[in-house]
Write a protein that holds these residues in place. Sequence first.
Motif, PDB file in Angstrom:
ATOM      1  N   LYS B  24      34.270  40.999  43.388  1.00 44.35           N
ATOM      2  CA  LYS B  24      34.951  40.787  42.102  1.00 44.35           C
ATOM      3  C   LYS B  24      33.976  40.474  40.981  1.00 44.35           C
ATOM      4  N   ASP B  28      37.183  37.447  37.337  1.00 47.12           N
ATOM      5  CA  ASP B  28      38.348  37.560  38.207  1.00 47.12           C
ATOM      6  C   ASP B  28      38.406  36.492  39.285  1.00 47.12           C
ATOM      7  N   THR B  32      42.267  35.804  39.553  1.00 46.81           N
ATOM      8  CA  THR B  32      43.088  36.589  40.474  1.00 46.81           C
ATOM      9  C   THR B  32      43.211  35.894  41.823  1.00 46.81           C
ATOM     10  N   SER B  38      40.312  42.869  43.484  1.00 52.46           N
ATOM     11  CA  SER B  38      40.660  43.283  42.121  1.00 52.46           C
ATOM     12  C   SER B  38      39.667  44.373  41.716  1.00 52.46           C
ATOM     13  N   HIS B  39      39.068  44.252  40.529  1.00 55.38           N
ATOM     14  CA  HIS B  39      38.090  45.272  40.130  1.00 55.38           C
ATOM     15  C   HIS B  39      36.896  45.245  41.068  1.00 55.38           C
ATOM     16  N   SER B  41      33.367  45.354  41.857  1.00 56.49           N
ATOM     17  CA  SER B  41      32.071  45.339  41.173  1.00 56.49           C
ATOM     18  C   SER B  41      30.984  44.764  42.076  1.00 56.49           C
TER      19      SER B  41
END
Lengths: 318, 268
Positions: B24, B28, B32, B38-39, B41
């Motif tokens: 993340k 986040d 989250t 989530s995203h 990365s």
Amino acid sequence: MTDIATRATDTPRAVQSPGGRRRLSGGGPRAGTVLAFVTPFFLPFVLFYLVPVGYALWQSFRVVRRTAGQYGTSYTTFGGFEQYGQVFQNSEFWASIGRIGLFGIVQVPVMLFTALIIALLLDTPLLRLKAFFRITAFMPYAVPGVIAAIMWSYLYSPQLSPVVELFQGIGLKPDFLGPGAVLWSTANVSTWLWTGYNMLIMYAALQSIPQELYEAARIDGATNWTIAWRVKVPIILPSIVLTTVFSIIGTLQLYAEPAVLRQISSNISSTFTPNMLAYAVASGNNYQQAAAISVVIAVITFVLSFGFMRLTSKRAGL
Amino acid sequence: MALMLLLAVYFLLPIYFLVVAATKPQGDLAATNGLAFSHFSLFDNLRTLFTRSDGIFGRWALNTVIYAVLGAGVGTLISALCGYALAKFPFRGREFLFSVVLGGVLVPTTALALPLFLLFSATGIVNTYLAVFLPSIVSPFGVYLARIFTNAAVPQELIESARLDGAGEFRTFFSVAFKLMTPALVTIFLFQFVAIWNNFFLPMVMLQKESLFPLTLGLYEWNGQTARAPLLQESVITGSLVSIVPVIIVFILLQRFWRSGLAAGSLK
């Protein structure tokens, strides 16, 4: 049943001793060769184990004094048991010992019992996905204590933790880092880290029990349950003793996990465990006092683990 | 079965959380759910991790590998030699030496760290690689395991026949016993490797220079700074993941060897 257990524990010894006697009377390599084999280990062992132990002992009997007068200079001299007297009068020392004692009395049995249950379950033919469960339980062992504590500290922290969130979902407000809970949160990190390792030692012992023993017990009408408790557990008792001794040593050495949790919880003091106290005292440049604390911790460790070994080996007749 | 599944969840939870959190972006982490991706990365996080403070993390990783591989390698060899001699050579004082080694197993290593620091500062090797490396090559438990295993797995007849063939003791050890001892050697190596990889107290006492830190000490320092520098949090998480994955992989790959070694050691 007990007869089976006794015979099984006796076997390795019976095999070993005649071999040992034969070797002792037979000719061996020359002294120089023996030295060449053992020195590479014993030289560093003496330098980095025995010498520091001796040095700590020597330091613990010394005190720093000042010559009289306002501008007196300091010097170290023999102080007898003065340092030890101070250790025993130090309330923080007793607090840390009490904390670690409570920790050990609860955490060690919980961890070893869980480890034993997993080992016994893995040893039954009933369980599926054995390899998966074995590796899963053992995986935390590969995680350094510092990292395990960092991981759990995120799971404890109210801002980040999905676990806290989960609890809040059902209306609970756990405070894992609160004054009453933080010791058990630390215990949880240790349990998570070491259960699998202890399980594996017990499981390895279980695996080396010959299958014929179970056949015999089954003919006698024993159920899986009685076989587990009356046959398996007594046979692997030496392994259980070994894991207990390691756990006692580990508990008294506790440092990394509380040190990490201290970074996010004000409920862990700099003298939370005996080792943290020793380090704090040493950082304050009172090496003699720190040495005395280290010696006391080592003696307690030694007495407890050695006493436990003696006690159990006598009781079990090993 | 239900109990085992529950326990499996318990053991996997922190590692799963770490994997998720490492993928993340920093923002986040708190925003989250910790157990849901989530995203993605992870690669950005890795780049940040390895470039932070002139790439000091890579240095820590390298240091850890050096301490652990060399330390466990040398440690295993000297433990094996000694354990083999204690098992197979009849000499006076043998049982005494073995008791001393067993006593060594019971000495808490953290109790050794402070006096070692004082001794090492007197000799000037504090704050060097050697200060961490030298004490970690000693493994009394390794000697114990090597002795037990030699007794169980190396037949005396084989040694005698090698001697009759005119092989010297070292030759006998390396060409005959070494192969038979492989499971024990792998076990000793791995367990010492992990002990050094995970070591924290000794490096913390011995080292001030950040460039000599192992991963544990480096991540501990970073973790302590997250209150002031919250952006470090993501690097602590990603760094933690990076530092545990290699060890877990090694254990899974080599389990055939170390499990049989452990079984022999647990007999007694």
